[in-house]
Design a protein around this motif. Structure first.
Motif, PDB file in Angstrom:
ATOM      1  N   LYS A 172      31.782  78.730 -18.476  1.00  9.14           N
ATOM      2  CA  LYS A 172      31.872  77.357 -17.979  1.00  9.14           C
ATOM      3  C   LYS A 172      30.737  76.515 -18.535  1.00  9.14           C
ATOM      4  O   LYS A 172      30.940  75.358 -18.927  1.00  9.14           O
ATOM      5  CB  LYS A 172      31.829  77.339 -16.456  1.00  9.14           C
ATOM      6  N   ARG A 173      29.550  77.089 -18.596  1.00  8.55           N
ATOM      7  CA  ARG A 173      28.400  76.336 -19.092  1.00  8.55           C
ATOM      8  C   ARG A 173      28.486  76.090 -20.600  1.00  8.55           C
ATOM      9  O   ARG A 173      28.123  75.012 -21.075  1.00  8.55           O
ATOM     10  CB  ARG A 173      27.103  77.074 -18.718  1.00  8.55           C
ATOM     11  N   THR A 202      40.593  70.462 -14.843  1.00  9.69           N
ATOM     12  CA  THR A 202      41.568  71.357 -15.458  1.00  9.69           C
ATOM     13  C   THR A 202      41.250  71.638 -16.926  1.00  9.69           C
ATOM     14  O   THR A 202      41.321  72.785 -17.390  1.00  9.69           O
ATOM     15  CB  THR A 202      42.979  70.763 -15.345  1.00  9.69           C
ATOM     16  N   LYS A 203      40.866  70.593 -17.666  1.00  8.50           N
ATOM     17  CA  LYS A 203      40.579  70.767 -19.100  1.00  8.50           C
ATOM     18  C   LYS A 203      39.355  71.657 -19.316  1.00  8.50           C
ATOM     19  O   LYS A 203      39.361  72.546 -20.179  1.00  8.50           O
ATOM     20  CB  LYS A 203      40.356  69.395 -19.754  1.00  8.50           C
ATOM     21  N   LEU A 246      42.422  69.664 -26.434  1.00 13.95           N
ATOM     22  CA  LEU A 246      41.813  69.113 -25.226  1.00 13.95           C
ATOM     23  C   LEU A 246      40.926  67.942 -25.612  1.00 13.95           C
ATOM     24  O   LEU A 246      40.249  67.964 -26.647  1.00 13.95           O
ATOM     25  CB  LEU A 246      40.975  70.176 -24.515  1.00 13.95           C
ATOM     26  N   GLU A 247      40.930  66.903 -24.786  1.00 15.66           N
ATOM     27  CA  GLU A 247      40.119  65.718 -25.033  1.00 15.66           C
ATOM     28  C   GLU A 247      39.144  65.518 -23.878  1.00 15.66           C
ATOM     29  O   GLU A 247      39.519  65.614 -22.705  1.00 15.66           O
ATOM     30  CB  GLU A 247      41.007  64.468 -25.175  1.00 15.66           C
ATOM     31  N   PHE A 248      37.875  65.227 -24.219  1.00 19.17           N
ATOM     32  CA  PHE A 248      36.861  65.018 -23.195  1.00 19.17           C
ATOM     33  C   PHE A 248      36.115  63.709 -23.446  1.00 19.17           C
ATOM     34  O   PHE A 248      35.800  63.380 -24.595  1.00 19.17           O
ATOM     35  CB  PHE A 248      35.833  66.159 -23.203  1.00 19.17           C
ATOM     36  N   ALA A 306      31.894  69.857 -23.992  1.00 18.30           N
ATOM     37  CA  ALA A 306      32.501  68.654 -23.417  1.00 18.30           C
ATOM     38  C   ALA A 306      31.524  67.490 -23.323  1.00 18.30           C
ATOM     39  O   ALA A 306      31.912  66.326 -23.505  1.00 18.30           O
ATOM     40  CB  ALA A 306      33.068  68.980 -22.030  1.00 18.30           C
ATOM     41  N   ASN A 307      30.245  67.765 -23.048  1.00 16.45           N
ATOM     42  CA  ASN A 307      29.290  66.664 -22.889  1.00 16.45           C
ATOM     43  C   ASN A 307      28.639  66.226 -24.201  1.00 16.45           C
ATOM     44  O   ASN A 307      27.836  65.290 -24.225  1.00 16.45           O
ATOM     45  CB  ASN A 307      28.218  67.006 -21.839  1.00 16.45           C
TER      46      ASN A 307
END
Length: 339
Positions: free
Chosen positions: A134-135, A185-186, A168-170, A141-142
């Protein structure tokens, strides 16, 4: 033999399990991001002023100060910028995720190898790689891997493509650089793919990452800066040399990797600093000149790893996460028999 008597192998190394490529820089426009052109480095020669701190004897003597300031500070440097028709930086790289953490690439102690493998397999059975994955996904993502290019951007979009074709788009600004609490969800989908690859549930995972940062027309961008070891080479006497691959401005894979593993919020001083640091054996942060994990406090990687790998129980789940994160980073961790 009791596990507490097991000695850490003197020859012990691990291959990294997150393998990023170099990142390449392109210029484009936010309104038409499908059209992008490679960014090249440009050499500048400038006449700067003397602005460094001077010795007291010079600074306090007006004549000496004027003589020093009168000297030209001549510089030859590399720069990189968007063109006058471009307002958006595109950064692309790929990330391969590998499994097999329970198998060192080199180990000369059979008894230790069995103990280590058991410890890692117990961790995987109990926790999987859910928290770490997750990290890692969060740092994709960031847009943490953009480093200085992230600062001052009006918008940042991160496009991620998995090898099974899933895209996937962030929006990078929706994900904090200071914590990893948000979920959606993404993010869960990306984290699940990374966790499954680390665990070996899928044999192959290649993630393609494309980041778009709206910076403004002709704005400067920041590839990696080269460390020049041969300072006597007259051919390249520049005060700043930037990194490029085949004439395309780029960022070192090591710098991408450092950003992705900036997940350590478990170090003792986190409450004071409130910033994640890269998962490193001594918690080293070079721009602060500080090591956040030290053998004296017994919270460095080697102190924790020696206990973890020989069957001793660590005092917290966070310590286990940290040890596994450094193992994913990879390195040479053998214990010398000499004092």
């Amino acid at each position: 033999m009791a596990k507490s008597t097991i000695e850490v192998a003197s020859v012990l190394s691990f291959e990294k399990k997150l393998v990023p490529s170099d990142a390449f820089f392109y210029g484009t426009t936010w309104s038409n991001r499908s059209q992008a052109e490679p960014l090249a480095l440009v050499e500048k020669s400038v006449r700067g002023t003397i602005s460094n701190r001077l010795k007291a004897a010079t600074a306090n003597n007006t004549l000496k100060l004027n003589a020093e300031v009168d000297k030209a500070n001549l510089q030859r440097v590399d720069t990189c910028a968007l063109t006058e028709k471009q307002d958006t930086l595109k950064v692309t790289f790929t990330l391969k995720v590998l499994s097999g953490l329970d198998k060192p690439s080199a180990c000369n102690n059979k008894e230790f190898l069995a103990s280590y493998a058991e410890a890692v397999q117990t961790y995987i059975a109990e926790f999987g790689f859910k928290e770490l994955a997750k990290r890692y996904a969060y740092n994709i993502a960031n847009g943490r891997f953009l480093w200085r290019n992230r600062v001052g951007a009006e918008k940042i979009q991160i496009s991620v493509t998995l090898n099974d074709g899933v895209s996937l788009e962030f929006n990078a600004f929706e994900y904090s650089l200071k914590e990893f609490d948000k979920t959606d969800t993404k993010l869960e989908q990306l984290a699940a793919a990374i966790a499954e690859a680390l665990e070996g549930k899928q044999n192959y995972l290649l993630i393609k990452v494309e980041a778009y940062a709206l910076l403004g027309q002709a704005q400067e961008v920041y590839p990696s800066e080269e460390l020049v070891l041969d300072k006597n080479n007259s051919k390249d006497k520049k005060s700043k040399i930037l990194y490029a691959v085949n004439d395309v401005a780029a960022m070192h894979s090591q710098k991408i990797g450092n950003a992705l593993r900036t997940i350590d919020t478990w170090y003792p001083d986190f409450a004071e600093y409130q910033l994640p640091i890269a998962a490193e054996p001594y918690g080293a942060v070079t721009n602060l000149g500080h090591a956040f994990r030290t053998p004296k406090e017994k919270n460095d990687f080697f102190s924790l790893f020696d206990a973890f790998s020989t069957g001793d129980e660590l005092s917290s789940l966070e310590q286990k996460h940290y040890v596994i994160a450094v193992l994913i980073r990879g390195g040479v961790f053998g214990k010398s028999t000499k004092e």
